[in-house]
Design an enzyme around this catalytic site. Structure first.
Site, PDB file in Angstrom:
ATOM      1  N   PHE A   1      14.463  38.974  95.184  1.00 24.95           N
ATOM      2  CA  PHE A   1      13.684  38.494  93.958  1.00 24.95           C
ATOM      3  C   PHE A   1      12.066  38.316  94.426  1.00 24.95           C
ATOM      4  O   PHE A   1      11.867  37.732  95.874  1.00 24.95           O
ATOM      5  CB  PHE A   1      14.031  37.286  93.430  1.00 24.95           C
ATOM      6  CG  PHE A   1      14.294  36.056  94.399  1.00 24.95           C
ATOM      7  CD1 PHE A   1      13.372  35.169  94.179  1.00 24.95           C
ATOM      8  CD2 PHE A   1      15.567  35.815  94.782  1.00 24.95           C
ATOM      9  CE1 PHE A   1      13.436  34.091  95.285  1.00 24.95           C
ATOM     10  CE2 PHE A   1      15.493  34.912  95.737  1.00 24.95           C
ATOM     11  CZ  PHE A   1      14.551  33.853  95.868  1.00 24.95           C
TER      12      PHE A   1
ATOM     13  N   ASP B   1      -8.421  18.765  80.394  1.00 25.65           N
ATOM     14  CA  ASP B   1      -8.680  17.528  80.819  1.00 25.65           C
ATOM     15  C   ASP B   1      -7.915  16.435  79.928  1.00 25.65           C
ATOM     16  O   ASP B   1      -8.489  16.363  78.668  1.00 25.65           O
ATOM     17  CB  ASP B   1     -10.027  17.172  80.996  1.00 25.65           C
ATOM     18  CG  ASP B   1     -10.676  17.686  82.300  1.00 25.65           C
ATOM     19  OD1 ASP B   1     -10.148  18.243  83.291  1.00 25.65           O
ATOM     20  OD2 ASP B   1     -11.949  17.896  81.980  1.00 25.65           O
TER      21      ASP B   1
ATOM     22  N   HIS C   1      -8.058  11.538  83.052  1.00 21.26           N
ATOM     23  CA  HIS C   1      -8.971  12.146  83.928  1.00 21.26           C
ATOM     24  C   HIS C   1      -9.938  11.380  84.444  1.00 21.26           C
ATOM     25  O   HIS C   1     -10.330  11.274  85.472  1.00 21.26           O
ATOM     26  CB  HIS C   1      -9.313  13.446  83.636  1.00 21.26           C
ATOM     27  CG  HIS C   1     -10.298  14.334  84.573  1.00 21.26           C
ATOM     28  ND1 HIS C   1      -9.752  14.337  85.600  1.00 21.26           N
ATOM     29  CD2 HIS C   1     -11.133  15.023  84.400  1.00 21.26           C
ATOM     30  CE1 HIS C   1     -10.794  15.080  86.460  1.00 21.26           C
ATOM     31  NE2 HIS C   1     -11.548  15.509  85.453  1.00 21.26           N
TER      32      HIS C   1
END
Length: 250
Positions: free
Chosen positions: A54, A70, A74
């Site tokens: 995989f 954001d 933040h």
């Protein structure tokens, strides 16, 4: 209302949406993409290949990387993390203020209240609860880091942005919900140097809402009538994260 009827309404709504034009507002990003100067380049590593059975990768980047959302925390203490934003906050009516010509002529362009009033004189009053995007066509500089930072000989960046008075007008007078833009920052670079900080970005997030940075394809949107979707993963206690933003046109 019966379950069958409700399901039929939802299916009809999906049919309507699928018949419309969908516009991707998100940059594809990688290790060499433009990003906020305080961050290191992203690192993408292959962990397993198809020869192992995989294909899997590891991605290492700051939350504020590529087109990203954001969360309020933040910039502002004791505000909401990304996971705490309600889903219905992430899907909003979209209004686009086009200042691409002004930003091309003056890379230090700062959006003013007068610019908003001029927009409204043409397109009508900005609706409460809207997501307002500032189009500057700065995204056309992607993925050129130098062009995006646009530094002069003294090393100072020049990029357009929102004026603090304009942001206050939008949130306090027009009661909008969120904003987005094509640059790294909410504030124009010239205002960051003048004010010594990102006062516009702090103001937006202090409204306990979010913003989306590094949007693209705003030139493909109408001034009014579209709907924006801002969909991201849900990491624990995240201040922000790359987002898949897109719009459905009316």
């Amino acid at each position: 209302m019966s379950t069958v009827k409700a399901n039929n309404e939802l299916l009809k709504a999906i049919e309507v949406l699928q018949s419309k034009t969908w516009v991707d507002l998100t940059h594809t990003f990688g290790p060499d993409s433009p990003h906020f100067s305080a961050f290191e380049d992203a690192e993408f590593k292959t962990l397993f290949t198809h020869d192992d059975g995989f294909f899997a990768q590891r991605f290492n980047f700051p939350g504020q990387y590529g087109t990203h959302i954001d969360a309020p925390i933040h910039f502002v203490r004791d505000r909401r993390y990304l996971e705490e934003l309600d889903l219905k906050e992430l899907v909003l009516p979209l209004e686009v203020i086009d200042k691409s010509k002004e930003a091309e002529e003056d890379n230090d362009f700062v959006l003013s209240v007068d610019d908003i009033l001029t927009f409204e004189a043409t397109y009508g009053k900005i609706e409460a609860g809207s997501f307002v995007a500032l189009r500057t066509d700065w995204s056309n500089r992607w993925p050129d880091k130098e062009a995006f930072e646009n530094k002069d000989e003294e090393g100072n960046s020049h990029s357009p942005g929102w004026g603090i008075d304009a942001l206050k007008f939008l949130f306090e007078e027009r009661k909008i919900k969120a904003v987005g833009h094509e640059t790294f920052d909410t504030d124009a670079a010239i205002d960051v140097r003048k004010n010594g900080s990102l006062i516009g970005e702090y103001f937006v997030l202090d409204q306990d809402t979010y913003q989306v940075e590094l949007l693209t394809n705003l030139d493909k949107l109408p001034a009014k009538g579209a709907v924006i979707f801002n969909i991201s993963p849900k990491p624990e206690k995240a201040t922000g994260f790359p987002v898949r933003s897109f719009a459905i046109l009316p």
